[in-house]
Design an enzyme around this catalytic site. Structure first.
Site, PDB file in Angstrom:
ATOM      1  N   ASN A  53       0.798  -1.349  -0.023  1.00 50.30           N
ATOM      2  CA  ASN A  53      -0.073  -0.022   0.027  1.00 50.30           C
ATOM      3  C   ASN A  53       1.086   1.279  -0.074  1.00 50.30           C
ATOM      4  O   ASN A  53       1.947   1.308   0.572  1.00 50.30           O
ATOM      5  CB  ASN A  53      -0.979   0.030   1.273  1.00 50.30           C
ATOM      6  CG  ASN A  53      -0.427  -0.369   2.652  1.00 50.30           C
ATOM      7  OD1 ASN A  53       0.664  -0.587   2.645  1.00 50.30           O
ATOM      8  ND2 ASN A  53      -1.014   0.193   3.645  1.00 50.30           N
ATOM      9  N   VAL A  54       0.419   2.371  -0.612  1.00 55.85           N
ATOM     10  CA  VAL A  54       0.964   3.476  -0.835  1.00 55.85           C
ATOM     11  C   VAL A  54      -0.109   4.708  -0.425  1.00 55.85           C
ATOM     12  O   VAL A  54      -1.070   5.049  -1.277  1.00 55.85           O
ATOM     13  CB  VAL A  54       1.616   3.819  -2.352  1.00 55.85           C
ATOM     14  CG1 VAL A  54       2.433   5.092  -2.408  1.00 55.85           C
ATOM     15  CG2 VAL A  54       2.702   2.718  -2.584  1.00 55.85           C
ATOM     16  N   GLU A  55       0.146   5.263   0.673  1.00 51.61           N
ATOM     17  CA  GLU A  55      -0.920   6.273   1.212  1.00 51.61           C
ATOM     18  C   GLU A  55      -0.426   7.636   0.691  1.00 51.61           C
ATOM     19  O   GLU A  55       0.793   7.928   0.076  1.00 51.61           O
ATOM     20  CB  GLU A  55      -0.955   6.225   2.742  1.00 51.61           C
ATOM     21  CG  GLU A  55      -1.423   4.872   3.230  1.00 51.61           C
ATOM     22  CD  GLU A  55      -1.492   4.846   4.571  1.00 51.61           C
ATOM     23  OE1 GLU A  55      -1.334   5.603   5.494  1.00 51.61           O
ATOM     24  OE2 GLU A  55      -2.404   3.705   5.018  1.00 51.61           O
ATOM     25  N   CYS A  64      -4.137   0.721  -2.486  1.00 54.12           N
ATOM     26  CA  CYS A  64      -3.993  -0.549  -1.698  1.00 54.12           C
ATOM     27  C   CYS A  64      -3.063  -1.305  -2.046  1.00 54.12           C
ATOM     28  O   CYS A  64      -2.630  -0.995  -3.377  1.00 54.12           O
ATOM     29  CB  CYS A  64      -5.464  -1.020  -1.692  1.00 54.12           C
ATOM     30  SG  CYS A  64      -6.705  -0.596  -0.620  1.00 54.12           S
ATOM     31  N   GLU A  66      -3.153  -4.127  -3.361  1.00 56.85           N
ATOM     32  CA  GLU A  66      -3.446  -4.990  -4.581  1.00 56.85           C
ATOM     33  C   GLU A  66      -3.472  -4.074  -5.797  1.00 56.85           C
ATOM     34  O   GLU A  66      -3.373  -4.482  -6.921  1.00 56.85           O
ATOM     35  CB  GLU A  66      -4.955  -5.344  -4.293  1.00 56.85           C
ATOM     36  CG  GLU A  66      -5.055  -6.308  -3.262  1.00 56.85           C
ATOM     37  CD  GLU A  66      -5.687  -5.672  -1.886  1.00 56.85           C
ATOM     38  OE1 GLU A  66      -4.952  -4.671  -1.723  1.00 56.85           O
ATOM     39  OE2 GLU A  66      -6.039  -6.310  -0.731  1.00 56.85           O
ATOM     40  N   CYS A  97     -10.107  -5.422   0.628  1.00 58.81           N
ATOM     41  CA  CYS A  97     -11.036  -4.639   0.803  1.00 58.81           C
ATOM     42  C   CYS A  97     -12.145  -4.866  -0.477  1.00 58.81           C
ATOM     43  O   CYS A  97     -11.900  -5.560  -1.321  1.00 58.81           O
ATOM     44  CB  CYS A  97     -10.862  -3.112   0.827  1.00 58.81           C
ATOM     45  SG  CYS A  97     -10.398  -2.354  -0.506  1.00 58.81           S
ATOM     46  N   CYS A 100     -11.087  -4.011  -3.666  1.00 59.89           N
ATOM     47  CA  CYS A 100      -9.787  -4.662  -4.320  1.00 59.89           C
ATOM     48  C   CYS A 100     -10.400  -6.014  -4.887  1.00 59.89           C
ATOM     49  O   CYS A 100      -9.546  -6.684  -5.472  1.00 59.89           O
ATOM     50  CB  CYS A 100      -8.717  -4.722  -3.343  1.00 59.89           C
ATOM     51  SG  CYS A 100      -7.661  -3.072  -3.126  1.00 59.89           S
TER      52      CYS A 100
HETATM   53  N1  THU Z   1      -5.172  -1.537   2.468  1.00 59.70           N
HETATM   54  C1  THU Z   1      -4.663  -2.180   1.517  1.00 59.70           C
HETATM   55  O1  THU Z   1      -3.698  -1.946   1.203  1.00 59.70           O
HETATM   56  N2  THU Z   1      -5.506  -3.351   0.971  1.00 59.70           N
HETATM   57  C2  THU Z   1      -6.550  -3.845   1.284  1.00 59.70           C
HETATM   58  O2  THU Z   1      -7.278  -4.514   0.503  1.00 59.70           O
HETATM   59  C3  THU Z   1      -7.225  -3.088   2.528  1.00 59.70           C
HETATM   60  C4  THU Z   1      -6.705  -1.840   3.061  1.00 59.70           C
HETATM   61  C5  THU Z   1      -4.596  -0.493   2.783  1.00 59.70           C
HETATM   62  C6  THU Z   1      -5.059   0.972   2.672  1.00 59.70           C
HETATM   63  C7  THU Z   1      -4.741   1.825   3.706  1.00 59.70           C
HETATM   64  O3  THU Z   1      -3.371   2.124   3.340  1.00 59.70           O
HETATM   65  C8  THU Z   1      -4.388   0.882   5.149  1.00 59.70           C
HETATM   66  O4  THU Z   1      -4.499  -0.532   4.278  1.00 59.70           O
HETATM   67  C9  THU Z   1      -5.659   1.187   6.016  1.00 59.70           C
HETATM   68  O5  THU Z   1      -6.956   0.876   5.480  1.00 59.70           O
END
Ligand code: THU
Length: 144
Positions: A53-55, A64, A66, A97, A100
């Site tokens: 994940n890259v916020e 996410c 994925e 999620c 994804c």
């Molecule tokens: N996140 C993912 O990378 N994949 C998912 O399917 C669920 C959520 C990440 C997004 C965010 O950076 C962190 O988890 C908290 O929601």
């Protein structure tokens, strides 16, 4: 060469997927939620793809894990996802999620298996009755 199918996976294959997901998780950029995620998948031609994940300061812009995985899948030649694992910072299975699940399903092999917190499940179990290209084409065809 025949394609790999979900039932071909051995325990060693699942361990390798898990280990790659942990490696990807270590690269995550998650300064806002501090929830690092890594995802890895086996492609039907034997390739492994992964993502983290890259916020972003604009929280809604966050990618996410994925998203990175599917981007790598397409960039490296496409194919069908046979098996998928996603982990949190403790290396425990993390459920993808809803968005994804939809993203993964477009590239899923028949019977794709996902390592979920409650055990292994198929793509049909985690996203039944999903929206697909057929739904788009049916309506677009009716209009033309
Ligand atoms: N996140 C993912 O990378 N994949 C998912 O399917 C669920 C959520 C990440 C997004 C965010 O950076 C962190 O988890 C908290 O929601």
């Amino acid at each position: 060469m025949s394609s790999i199918v979900p039932t071909d996976l051995t325990d060693a294959d699942w361990r390798a997927l898990h280990d790659l997901a942990v490696e990807a998780m270590a690269q995550a950029y998650a300064p806002y939620s501090r929830f690092k995620v890594g995802a890895a998948a086996l492609v039907d031609d034997g390739r492994l793809v992964s993502g983290c994940n890259v916020e972003n300061a604009g929280y809604g812009v966050t990618l996410c894990a994925e998203c990175g995985l599917v981007s790598e899948l397409v960039r490296t030649g496409g194919g069908r996802l046979v098996a998928f694992a996603c982990v949190d910072a403790h290396g425990r299975a993390c459920a993808p999620c809803g968005r994804c699940r939809q993203l993964l399903s477009e590239h899923a092999a028949d019977g794709m298996v996902l390592a979920m917190p409650s055990g292994r499940m198929t793509i049909d179990e985690v996203l039944p009755d999903r929206f697909t290209a057929d739904d788009v084409e049916r309506v677009v065809d009716e209009q033309s």
